[in-house]
Design an enzyme around this catalytic site. Structure first.
Site, PDB file in Angstrom:
ATOM      1  CG  ASP A  45      -1.954  -1.071   1.206  1.00 27.15           C
ATOM      2  OD1 ASP A  45      -2.289  -1.525   0.097  1.00 27.15           O
ATOM      3  OD2 ASP A  45      -2.442  -1.460   2.284  1.00 27.15           O
ATOM      4  CE1 TYR A  73       4.159  -6.733   4.807  1.00 30.20           C
ATOM      5  CE2 TYR A  73       3.803  -8.990   5.558  1.00 30.20           C
ATOM      6  CZ  TYR A  73       3.749  -8.034   4.555  1.00 30.20           C
ATOM      7  OH  TYR A  73       3.287  -8.380   3.308  1.00 30.20           O
ATOM      8  CG  ASP A  87      -5.087   1.788   6.344  1.00 32.26           C
ATOM      9  OD1 ASP A  87      -5.954   2.681   6.320  1.00 32.26           O
ATOM     10  OD2 ASP A  87      -4.623   1.278   5.313  1.00 32.26           O
ATOM     11  NE  ARG A 182      -4.791  -3.030   4.776  1.00 35.15           N
ATOM     12  CZ  ARG A 182      -5.553  -2.890   3.689  1.00 35.15           C
ATOM     13  NH1 ARG A 182      -6.379  -1.871   3.593  1.00 35.15           N
ATOM     14  NH2 ARG A 182      -5.481  -3.765   2.718  1.00 35.15           N
TER      15      ARG A 182
END
Length: 295
Positions: A45, A73, A87, A182
């Site tokens: 994103d 991550y 988010d 998310r």
């Protein structure tokens, strides 16, 4: 007439900064390498930063073997508010005081979100619903409910915790491809009864490839060919290697099956010297070509 320069060929690891799309990162790689033939093994994103794997020239054929690799991550989760997108880019839908949440309170809910789980993706994901991306339906004002999907979260650990009415949790996640960080933020907030959403995300690893040392996608030198990981080296990091002699290499290069040797199993990177001949599959006592690469 001078000979045309060779077509760039290899895998390019880049570090995507925040604020640009993965498509922009691909466009900048095309310019830096002087070729239109650039693909990717999974996007990020615009808000997110970190590792993108780009296939250049014939090495775009390797990307199909990379999209399913597991990933790592680091992320920051804000507790005390839920959003439409799970988010920080979405609109806040609910708020709650998270000042009573302690670091110890995180352990149970995070353990429940670790392992083989069923995860409902974020409604603004790229998953297709009746042929249309879920995020396009959401932007058109539709309510989208996606089905839970099996994913594996091998690690979901706290790196730091900052208490308060809007508590923040820095986490590290090792997960299978297709896992939505998310959604982990959303589900953690729901489990704690205060809501949650993602405020920062960075991808640090895809399979054996790490972001450390990768150039920024918006600062690639021109030309950037020296940054490319050769096809044989890249394939050898994700697949077992079958070392070919001249005869087996010639057979596979021409799309013919060839004898497999003892110890060769499954899908392999077929390598002759320092050249990737192709991706092959062992069936019985034969190597069968799956994807050939140009000589």
């Amino acid at each position: 007439m001078p000979d045309a320069p060779p077509t760039p060929d290899g895998i390019l690891l880049v570090d995507k900064p925040g604020g640009i799309t993965s498509h922009t990162a691909v466009s900048r790689a095309r310019r830096a390498l002087g070729t239109r033939k650039v693909g990717h093994a999974g996007t990020l994103d615009p808000m997110a930063t970190g590792l993108l794997i780009l296939g250049i020239g014939p090495s775009t054929r390797l990307l199909t073997h990379m999209v399913g690799l597991d990933k790592t991550y680091t992320a920051t989760i804000a507790l005390g508010a839920a959003t439409t997108t799970d988010d920080a880019e979405g609109e806040v839908t609910t708020t709650a005081d998270a000042s009573h949440v302690s670091r110890a309170d995180l352990a149970g809910p995070m353990a429940a979100l670790t392992g083989d789980i069923e995860q409902v993706p974020s409604a603004v994901s790229a998953i297709k619903v009746d042929g249309q991306r879920a995020y396009d339906r959401v932007r058109a004002g539709e309510e989208v409910e996606l089905r839970a999907r099996p994913v594996t979260v091998a690690r979901f650990d706290v790196l730091a915790f900052r208490p308060g009415a809007r508590a923040e949790v820095d986490v590290v996640v090792d997960c299978s491809s297709g896992t939505y960080i998310r959604a982990l933020a959303r589900d953690l907030g729901e489990a704690l009864g205060v809501g949650g959403h993602l405020t920062a995300l960075r991808r640090t690893r895809i399979g054996p490839f790490a972001v450390a040392g990768a150039p920024l996608a918006d600062a690639l030198p021109e030309p950037a060919a020296a940054l490319l990981l050769p096809p044989a080296a890249a394939a050898s990091r994700i697949l077992p290697v079958a070392r070919l002699d001249d005869e087996r290499a010639a057979n596979l290069a021409h799309g013919r099956r060839t004898p497999a040797l003892a110890g060769e199993h499954g899908v392999v990177a077929a390598v002759h010297g320092d050249r990737l001949v192709g991706i092959a599959r062992v069936s019985g006592n034969r190597l069968l070509p799956v994807t050939n690469f140009p000589t």
